[in-house]
Scaffold this active site. Structure first.
Site, PDB file in Angstrom:
ATOM      1  N   ARG A  32       0.817  -1.217   0.000  1.00 55.92           N
ATOM      2  CA  ARG A  32       0.000   0.000   0.000  1.00 55.92           C
ATOM      3  C   ARG A  32       0.853   1.270   0.000  1.00 55.92           C
ATOM      4  NH1 ARG A  32      -3.529  -2.207   4.944  1.00 55.92           N
ATOM      5  NH2 ARG A  32      -1.632  -3.450   5.168  1.00 55.92           N
ATOM      6  N   ASN A 192      -7.013  -4.995  17.139  1.00 53.64           N
ATOM      7  CA  ASN A 192      -5.724  -5.577  17.505  1.00 53.64           C
ATOM      8  C   ASN A 192      -4.609  -4.616  17.092  1.00 53.64           C
ATOM      9  OD1 ASN A 192      -3.443  -7.277  17.764  1.00 53.64           O
ATOM     10  ND2 ASN A 192      -3.749  -8.049  15.667  1.00 53.64           N
ATOM     11  N   ARG A 356      31.128  19.555   6.127  1.00 53.01           N
ATOM     12  CA  ARG A 356      30.990  18.106   5.932  1.00 53.01           C
ATOM     13  C   ARG A 356      31.629  17.329   7.077  1.00 53.01           C
ATOM     14  NH1 ARG A 356      33.592  17.488   0.379  1.00 53.01           N
ATOM     15  NH2 ARG A 356      33.259  15.279   0.850  1.00 53.01           N
TER      16      ARG A 356
HETATM   17  C1  UD1 Z   1      -1.765  -6.542  11.055  1.00 48.85           C
HETATM   18  C2  UD1 Z   1      -2.662  -7.510  11.829  1.00 48.85           C
HETATM   19  C3  UD1 Z   1      -3.930  -6.785  12.232  1.00 48.85           C
HETATM   20  C4  UD1 Z   1      -3.590  -5.568  13.055  1.00 48.85           C
HETATM   21  C5  UD1 Z   1      -2.594  -4.661  12.340  1.00 48.85           C
HETATM   22  C6  UD1 Z   1      -2.073  -3.611  13.305  1.00 48.85           C
HETATM   23  C7  UD1 Z   1      -2.236  -9.742  10.919  1.00 48.85           C
HETATM   24  C8  UD1 Z   1      -2.747 -10.834  10.043  1.00 48.85           C
HETATM   25  N1  UD1 Z   1      -2.980  -8.639  10.989  1.00 48.85           N
HETATM   26  O1  UD1 Z   1      -2.425  -6.213   9.855  1.00 48.85           O
HETATM   27  O2  UD1 Z   1      -4.766  -7.647  12.986  1.00 48.85           O
HETATM   28  O3  UD1 Z   1      -4.781  -4.854  13.357  1.00 48.85           O
HETATM   29  O4  UD1 Z   1      -1.466  -5.406  11.866  1.00 48.85           O
HETATM   30  O5  UD1 Z   1      -1.244  -2.703  12.676  1.00 48.85           O
HETATM   31  O6  UD1 Z   1      -1.207  -9.928  11.526  1.00 48.85           O
HETATM   32  N2  UD1 Z   1       5.160  -8.972   7.610  1.00 48.85           N
HETATM   33  C9  UD1 Z   1       6.172  -9.882   7.447  1.00 48.85           C
HETATM   34  N3  UD1 Z   1       5.941 -10.965   6.643  1.00 48.85           N
HETATM   35  C10 UD1 Z   1       4.762 -11.179   6.026  1.00 48.85           C
HETATM   36  C11 UD1 Z   1       3.726 -10.231   6.194  1.00 48.85           C
HETATM   37  C12 UD1 Z   1       3.959  -9.123   7.005  1.00 48.85           C
HETATM   38  O7  UD1 Z   1       7.268  -9.731   7.994  1.00 48.85           O
HETATM   39  O8  UD1 Z   1       4.646 -12.194   5.336  1.00 48.85           O
HETATM   40  C13 UD1 Z   1       5.410  -7.784   8.463  1.00 48.85           C
HETATM   41  C14 UD1 Z   1       5.321  -6.499   7.690  1.00 48.85           C
HETATM   42  O9  UD1 Z   1       6.608  -6.118   7.225  1.00 48.85           O
HETATM   43  C15 UD1 Z   1       4.772  -5.517   8.719  1.00 48.85           C
HETATM   44  C16 UD1 Z   1       4.026  -6.381   9.716  1.00 48.85           C
HETATM   45  O10 UD1 Z   1       4.414  -7.719   9.454  1.00 48.85           O
HETATM   46  O11 UD1 Z   1       5.812  -4.840   9.399  1.00 48.85           O
HETATM   47  C17 UD1 Z   1       2.506  -6.243   9.612  1.00 48.85           C
HETATM   48  O12 UD1 Z   1       2.106  -6.565   8.314  1.00 48.85           O
HETATM   49  P1  UD1 Z   1       0.946  -5.750   7.597  1.00 48.85           P
HETATM   50  O13 UD1 Z   1       0.755  -6.313   6.248  1.00 48.85           O
HETATM   51  O14 UD1 Z   1       1.180  -4.299   7.726  1.00 48.85           O
HETATM   52  O15 UD1 Z   1      -0.324  -6.191   8.514  1.00 48.85           O
HETATM   53  P2  UD1 Z   1      -1.704  -5.416   8.614  1.00 48.85           P
HETATM   54  O16 UD1 Z   1      -2.526  -5.729   7.426  1.00 48.85           O
HETATM   55  O17 UD1 Z   1      -1.476  -4.011   8.963  1.00 48.85           O
HETATM   56 CA    CA Z   2       0.311  -2.721   9.196  1.00 51.17          CA
END
Ligand code: UD1
Ligand code: CA
Length: 504
Positions: A32, A192, A356
């Site tokens: 995003r 959450n 610098r």
């Molecule tokens: C996540 C939570 C959601 C919560 C929100 C809070 C899950 C499934 N959902 O959603 O419940 O309300 O955060 O901010 O956990 N990441 C990895 N590997 C992956 C996927 C993600 O390392 O395969 C890391 C990302 O880099 C990021 C974090 O996990 O730093 C959260 O991932 P993101 O995709 O932002 O989760 P949300 O959709 O925000």
């Molecule tokens: Ca997130």
């Protein structure tokens, strides 16, 4: 088995001081953000957002602190090391981003096989998290004797956050991602935040049971909550009061909003400590910067890293400063860029100066307009007021570096050092071909090219004798009388709008 009294005491102590490990997930790209750069590397207040998260977590002294990397793993690793290199850092590689649960699985392999303490899990995209909140959360988890806790908040607009679903008795039953939620679940306002504390054994068991039969075909870490419940374990959602702390960054808009919030918070703290801001809205100051009383910060400045500014300093405006130490009562005129350097007390810098890395001014110095310094140590009271390059230089005290002086420090392969002593007058337009050493009390005549060392107290010059040819100019024009430009010039002169100031 019966315990002796002493063994009983030791056991209850070890329960109280449960060893703590931490896992921060930072492998995602952050679709995003619409960026080629991994989300956690996007900067807030002048540093990658991941650095802020890791610093907060590192204050809890987790052993180890595991960072899950994937997208741009090397750069993310570097950012982590730059932020908390002192901590017991480990990295787990998640090569395919198959969800937060899969990322946590990767991290768990980095914990010692015998580790049986608590694991704090958080995400790399929540940069405003406060260490005090984490501490209070952990203490509450122990006080309650919960098996799995996570932090929740109530949001007026719960947006895309995971919803906290409770059973009829009001106990937490599950976290449901917005994309998988029913309309009734979507209407829930408790969400959450993404910070969990769970015993290592339960975490390993729950992660092994994750499935990806959901809207995103991902393994959700959030599912450990429902899994723990099915195992009859105690789950608790710790409600935090300040929701701003848990805001996740998912878009450029989130990033800009948080930048503003952090800036306002930092500026408020500095104003409370006696710093004047001409225009707080255009002063971007990193959280770790320190500024003394009665210092005035003008508009349009970025003050970053571990910069320390003394008391009674004036920063007129339009400045970019990173990791700079500035003594009391200095005056930075408009447009100064300075990085990794020390500016001693009561110095006057700018306008338009570029200091610098490795510049060290002892104090009472003057660096004027269009002067560039690099690895330059200037003794007390030494001045370079106009148009100079001073690189790889050590200059003593009370020396005056004239306009246009240049240290010629680079031969195409190596950099060489220029040394200049105390109380020298280095005339305008002097070049010093390094390596070279000029003693104390030396006068360098202007226009000199110095190629050899100069003794204390000497006058040194490399002037060519001045030659003069009387009447040469008129002669020159006469030789070009038929030239088209000569005709045009004669025409403009006769119209009286000559721009070259030549006598008519
Ligand atoms: C996540 C939570 C959601 C919560 C929100 C809070 C899950 C499934 N959902 O959603 O419940 O309300 O955060 O901010 O956990 N990441 C990895 N590997 C992956 C996927 C993600 O390392 O395969 C890391 C990302 O880099 C990021 C974090 O996990 O730093 C959260 O991932 P993101 O995709 O932002 O989760 P949300 O959709 O925000
Ligand atoms: Ca997130």
């Amino acid at each position: 088995m019966r315990l002796t009294q002493n063994e009983g005491v030791v056991q209850s102590l070890s329960v109280m001081a449960q060893p703590l490990a931490a896992i921060i997930l930072a492998a995602g790209l952050g679709t995003r953000m619409r960026s080629d750069r991994a989300k956690v590397l996007h900067e807030l207040a002048g540093e990658p957002m991941l650095a802020r998260v890791l610093r907060a977590v590192a204050t809890l002294n987790p052993h180890p602190l595991v960072v899950v990397v994937g997208h741009q793993a090397e750069r993310v690793r570097g950012a982590a090391q730059g932020a908390v290199g002192h901590a017991e850092l480990r990295f787990a590689l998640q090569s395919d981003q198959r969800g937060t649960g899969d990322a946590a699985r990767c991290a768990v392999t980095e914990l010692p096989a015998t580790f049986a303490g608590d694991v704090l899990i958080g995400y790399g995209d929540m940069p405003r998290i406060d260490p005090h909140t984490l501490r209070a959360f952990i203490d509450d988890h122990h006080a309650r004797g919960t098996d799995l806790s996570f932090i929740s908040v109530e949001l007026e607009d719960p947006a895309a956050y995971g919803r906290v679903v409770r059973d009829s008795a009001g106990a937490v039953a599950a976290i449901v991602e917005a994309r998988d939620a029913t309309p009734a679940q979507l209407a829930l306002k408790e969400i959450n935040t993404g910070i969990y504390l769970v015993g290592a054994a339960l975490l390993r068991t729950a992660l092994a049971q994750l499935r990806n039969d959901n809207a995103q075909r991902e393994f959700y870490l959030t599912d450990i909550v429902a899994i723990a419940r099915t195992h009859g374990r105690r789950v608790f959602a710790w409600r935090a009061r300040d929701d701003a702390e848990f805001a996740g960054i998912n878009s450029r808009e989130d990033l800009a909003r948080m930048e503003t919030q952090i800036r306002e918070e930092v500026n408020r703290r500095l104003m409370a400590a006696g710093v004047t801001f001409i225009d707080p809205a255009t002063a971007c100051i990193a959280p770790e910067v320190e500024i003394g009383r009665d210092t005035i910060i003008g508009p349009n400045v970025q003050i970053l890293g571990r910069t320390r500014i003394g008391a009674g300093v004036v920063v007129e405006g339009t400045a970019w400063l990173r990791d700079v130490t500035i003594g009391d009562r200095c005056h930075l005129k408009i447009c100064v860029r300075a990085e990794d350097c020390v500016i001693g007390e009561e110095s006057e810098i700018g306008p338009f100066a570029n200091l610098r890395a490795g510049t060290e001014l002892e104090g009472h110095n003057r660096i004027g307009n269009f002067v560039e310094t690099k690895k330059a140590r200037l003794g007390r009271g030494t001045k370079a007021s106009h148009l100079s390059y001073l690189g790889d230089t050590v200059i003593g005290r009370e020396t005056n570096v004239g306009c246009g002086v240049i240290t010629v420090n680079y031969d195409g392969y190596d950099k060489h050092v220029t040394q200049i002593g105390d109380r020298c007058m280095v005339g305008c337009d002097t070049q010093l071909i390094a390596p070279i050493k000029v003693g104390d009390d030396v006068y360098v005549a202007s226009g000199t090219t110095l190629v050899r060392d100069v003794e204390d107290g000497a006058l040194v010059m490399s002037h060519h004798p001045q030659r003069e040819k009387a009447g040469w100019t008129a002669n020159w024009h006469q030789r070009h009388a038929g030239h088209p430009k000569a005709v045009a010039n004669a025409h403009t002169r006769s119209r009286g709008d000559s721009g070259n100031g030549a006598p008519g």
